[in-house]
Design a protein around this motif. Structure first.
Motif, mmCIF file in Angstrom:
data_model
loop_
_atom_site.group_PDB
_atom_site.id
_atom_site.type_symbol
_atom_site.label_atom_id
_atom_site.label_comp_id
_atom_site.label_asym_id
_atom_site.label_seq_id
_atom_site.Cartn_x
_atom_site.Cartn_y
_atom_site.Cartn_z
ATOM 1 N N ASP A 83 0.821 -1.220 0.000
ATOM 2 C CA ASP A 83 0.000 0.000 0.000
ATOM 3 C C ASP A 83 0.851 1.266 0.000
ATOM 4 O O ASP A 83 0.529 2.248 -0.668
ATOM 5 C CB ASP A 83 -0.925 0.029 1.224
ATOM 6 C CG ASP A 83 -2.009 -1.030 1.136
ATOM 7 O OD1 ASP A 83 -2.179 -1.614 0.041
ATOM 8 O OD2 ASP A 83 -2.677 -1.286 2.163
ATOM 9 N N ASN A 84 1.934 1.237 0.775
ATOM 10 C CA ASN A 84 2.783 2.428 0.814
ATOM 11 C C ASN A 84 3.446 2.672 -0.544
ATOM 12 O O ASN A 84 3.584 3.818 -0.984
ATOM 13 C CB ASN A 84 3.846 2.296 1.909
ATOM 14 C CG ASN A 84 3.238 2.507 3.293
ATOM 15 O OD1 ASN A 84 2.258 3.245 3.442
ATOM 16 N ND2 ASN A 84 3.814 1.856 4.298
ATOM 17 N N ALA A 85 3.837 1.590 -1.206
ATOM 18 C CA ALA A 85 4.429 1.734 -2.543
ATOM 19 C C ALA A 85 3.408 2.355 -3.489
ATOM 20 O O ALA A 85 3.728 3.247 -4.290
ATOM 21 C CB ALA A 85 4.891 0.371 -3.060
ATOM 22 N N GLU A 86 2.175 1.907 -3.378
ATOM 23 C CA GLU A 86 1.101 2.443 -4.232
ATOM 24 C C GLU A 86 0.933 3.940 -3.988
ATOM 25 O O GLU A 86 0.841 4.737 -4.931
ATOM 26 C CB GLU A 86 -0.197 1.679 -3.928
ATOM 27 C CG GLU A 86 -1.356 2.025 -4.829
ATOM 28 C CD GLU A 86 -1.051 1.772 -6.310
ATOM 29 O OE1 GLU A 86 -0.361 0.767 -6.617
ATOM 30 O OE2 GLU A 86 -1.492 2.589 -7.132
ATOM 31 N N LYS A 87 0.892 4.331 -2.694
ATOM 32 C CA LYS A 87 0.721 5.756 -2.368
ATOM 33 C C LYS A 87 1.858 6.595 -2.951
ATOM 34 O O LYS A 87 1.622 7.637 -3.562
ATOM 35 C CB LYS A 87 0.740 5.952 -0.842
ATOM 36 C CG LYS A 87 -0.532 5.575 -0.137
ATOM 37 C CD LYS A 87 -0.406 5.958 1.344
ATOM 38 C CE LYS A 87 -1.446 5.214 2.168
ATOM 39 N NZ LYS A 87 -1.158 5.262 3.614
ATOM 40 N N ALA A 89 4.144 5.788 -5.312
ATOM 41 C CA ALA A 89 4.267 5.732 -6.775
ATOM 42 C C ALA A 89 3.200 6.613 -7.424
ATOM 43 O O ALA A 89 3.485 7.329 -8.391
ATOM 44 C CB ALA A 89 4.149 4.297 -7.270
ATOM 45 N N SER A 90 1.969 6.588 -6.875
ATOM 46 C CA SER A 90 0.957 7.423 -7.539
ATOM 47 C C SER A 90 1.216 8.903 -7.298
ATOM 48 O O SER A 90 0.887 9.726 -8.145
ATOM 49 C CB SER A 90 -0.476 7.014 -7.196
ATOM 50 O OG SER A 90 -0.609 6.815 -5.842
ATOM 51 N N ALA A 91 1.868 9.243 -6.189
ATOM 52 C CA ALA A 91 2.157 10.667 -5.949
ATOM 53 C C ALA A 91 3.399 11.148 -6.710
ATOM 54 O O ALA A 91 3.433 12.291 -7.161
ATOM 55 C CB ALA A 91 2.340 10.924 -4.451
ATOM 56 N N PHE A 92 4.420 10.316 -6.852
ATOM 57 C CA PHE A 92 5.723 10.839 -7.310
ATOM 58 C C PHE A 92 6.324 10.160 -8.540
ATOM 59 O O PHE A 92 7.398 10.556 -8.990
ATOM 60 C CB PHE A 92 6.742 10.788 -6.164
ATOM 61 C CG PHE A 92 6.305 11.559 -4.954
ATOM 62 C CD1 PHE A 92 6.228 12.945 -4.994
ATOM 63 C CD2 PHE A 92 5.951 10.901 -3.781
ATOM 64 C CE1 PHE A 92 5.822 13.663 -3.878
ATOM 65 C CE2 PHE A 92 5.541 11.619 -2.664
ATOM 66 C CZ PHE A 92 5.467 13.004 -2.714
ATOM 67 N N TRP A 93 5.739 9.102 -9.060
ATOM 68 C CA TRP A 93 6.285 8.475 -10.284
ATOM 69 C C TRP A 93 5.467 8.899 -11.480
ATOM 70 O O TRP A 93 4.238 8.953 -11.375
ATOM 71 C CB TRP A 93 6.249 6.957 -10.163
ATOM 72 C CG TRP A 93 7.405 6.369 -9.411
ATOM 73 C CD1 TRP A 93 8.442 7.042 -8.809
ATOM 74 C CD2 TRP A 93 7.644 4.971 -9.183
ATOM 75 N NE1 TRP A 93 9.299 6.133 -8.211
ATOM 76 C CE2 TRP A 93 8.838 4.862 -8.435
ATOM 77 C CE3 TRP A 93 6.971 3.814 -9.544
ATOM 78 C CZ2 TRP A 93 9.362 3.629 -8.045
ATOM 79 C CZ3 TRP A 93 7.490 2.583 -9.151
ATOM 80 C CH2 TRP A 93 8.679 2.495 -8.413
ATOM 81 N N PRO A 94 6.093 9.109 -12.633
ATOM 82 C CA PRO A 94 7.534 9.115 -12.793
ATOM 83 C C PRO A 94 8.144 10.320 -12.063
ATOM 84 O O PRO A 94 7.540 11.395 -12.060
ATOM 85 C CB PRO A 94 7.729 9.239 -14.303
ATOM 86 C CG PRO A 94 6.447 9.807 -14.823
ATOM 87 C CD PRO A 94 5.373 9.376 -13.878
ATOM 88 N N GLY A 95 9.343 10.120 -11.484
ATOM 89 C CA GLY A 95 9.972 11.229 -10.773
ATOM 90 C C GLY A 95 11.158 10.816 -9.933
ATOM 91 O O GLY A 95 11.535 9.640 -9.921
ATOM 92 N N PRO A 96 11.742 11.800 -9.222
ATOM 93 C CA PRO A 96 13.013 11.582 -8.511
ATOM 94 C C PRO A 96 12.852 10.870 -7.172
ATOM 95 O O PRO A 96 13.306 11.362 -6.142
ATOM 96 C CB PRO A 96 13.571 13.000 -8.335
ATOM 97 C CG PRO A 96 12.379 13.880 -8.324
ATOM 98 C CD PRO A 96 11.333 13.227 -9.199
#
Ligand code: TXA
Ligand code: MG
Length: 315
Positions: A83-87, A89-96
């Motif tokens: 779940d944390n990966a989902e949160k 990734a949806s906020a900052f990917w693609p990105g630094p």
């Protein structure tokens, strides 16, 4: 693949991208732009290629690499998602932002990439060139920053050539990197932990998670080996928090002031981050000791100060 004699300089046009992807697919080493810094890329699935990355950088073999992929779906084939990966990734990917997650069965990544750990660092970069290249190769690309180990990270193709000419097949030149600081690394195999400050401020990550990040304590020792104390080191001596230069020093400024190079005359930490490594490369080339003005901790200031402390550390 080893003992290259000439490093080809490729440009971001159809031919250059095609050539870069072709070399990567063959298992060769290609430095490529991302929005953070230039990466020294090679197929993450091939032991010989990953061994060549370590050799080209002169990197200690215990320091694991980030696998770069073009999409969340591609990342999910390599690591156990949560779940944390989902949160994040949806906020900052693609990105630094780089996420460290447990390896997934059948991942196919060389154990040299993880240096034998049971976790893998993954990132979807935001640079259109990086994404086009990753999409075209369609395999995970291991890529540390494209500098000799322990030296300043490259934010221009010229920096890559100065450090690695003759040791890699090619560099794909896309001009200066927009962010200029490496990705923020967050460990998500257990409680969310900040492993390296970087291009996404820790506060923004905490907001997206809805919980505090664990900040590593000095007494915990090395969590991400990028935390090695002397790192990002110019050849010259570096003095921090200097209100003005002394003696023979060249002066790196921040905010409105007289200096040799200014990270941001406007006092903007984002602009300063984008200029940081290029400025250090320039000042290092003078052969004189370097004094650096105080930089505030706000925004990307925390990551800038992290890199500067390592640059100034005794070696
Ligand atoms: O912005 C970036 O992250 C750039 C661009 C090229 O993507 N790459 C980069 O890679 O900075 P590198 O190799 O210079 O730094 C990767 C850091 C190292 O400090 C390494 O220790 C850490 O990531 N790392 C890699 N895998 C890890 C893992 N499984 N657990 C903890 N730390 C890991
Ligand atoms: Mg590095």
């Amino acid at each position: 693949m080893m003992n290259q004699t000439k490093t080809a300089r490729l440009y971001v046009d159809t031919e250059g991208l095609h050539q870069a992807a072709h070399l990567l697919r063959k298992g060769e080493l290609v430095a490529f732009p991302t929005e953070t810094v230039y990466g020294l890329g090679g197929l993450a699935t091939r032991n010989d290629t990953v061994a060549a990355i370590y050799a080209a950088k002169g990197r200690p073999a215990f320091n694991p690499l980030i696998a770069h992929v073009h999409s969340v779906e591609a990342a999910q084939k390599l690591v156990e998602w949560n779940d944390n990966a989902e949160k994040l990734a949806s906020a900052f990917w693609p990105g630094p932002l780089t996420l460290v997650l447990p390896l997934k069965a059948g991942h196919g990544v060389s154990s040299l990439v993880t240096a034998g750990l049971e976790t893998l660092a993954v990132r979807v970069p935001d640079s259109p060139t990086a994404r086009a290249l990753l999409k075209s190769v369609d395999q995970p690309i291991a890529a540390p920053s494209a500098n000799p180990s322990g030296r300043i990270s490259p934010t221009r193709a010229e920096h890559v050539i100065a450090g690695l000419e003759g040791r890699i097949a090619a560099v794909l030149d896309d001009g200066p990197c927009a962010v200029g600081l490496e990705s923020t690394i967050v460990g998500l195999a257990g409680k969310p932990t900040l492993l390296r400050a970087g291009g996404v401020p820790a506060e923004a990550i905490q907001r997206a998670l809805g919980e505090d990040l664990i900040l590593p304590q000095a007494e915990d020792g090395i969590t991400a080996p990028g935390q090695l104390t002397s790192h990002y080191a110019p050849g010259a001596q570096v003095r921090l928090n200097a209100p003005h230069p002394l003696g023979d020093e060249v002066y790196l400024g921040f905010g409105p002031m007289e200096c040799d190079v200014n990270l941001s005359a406007a006092g903007d930490t984002q602009e300063a981050a984008a200029n940081l490594f290029d400025a250090l490369h320039q000042l290092d080339a003078t052969g004189r000791p370097i004094a650096i003005a105080p930089i505030p901790q706000s925004g990307l200031g925390a990551a800038i100060n992290d890199r500067l402390q390592r640059a100034a550390a005794p070696r």
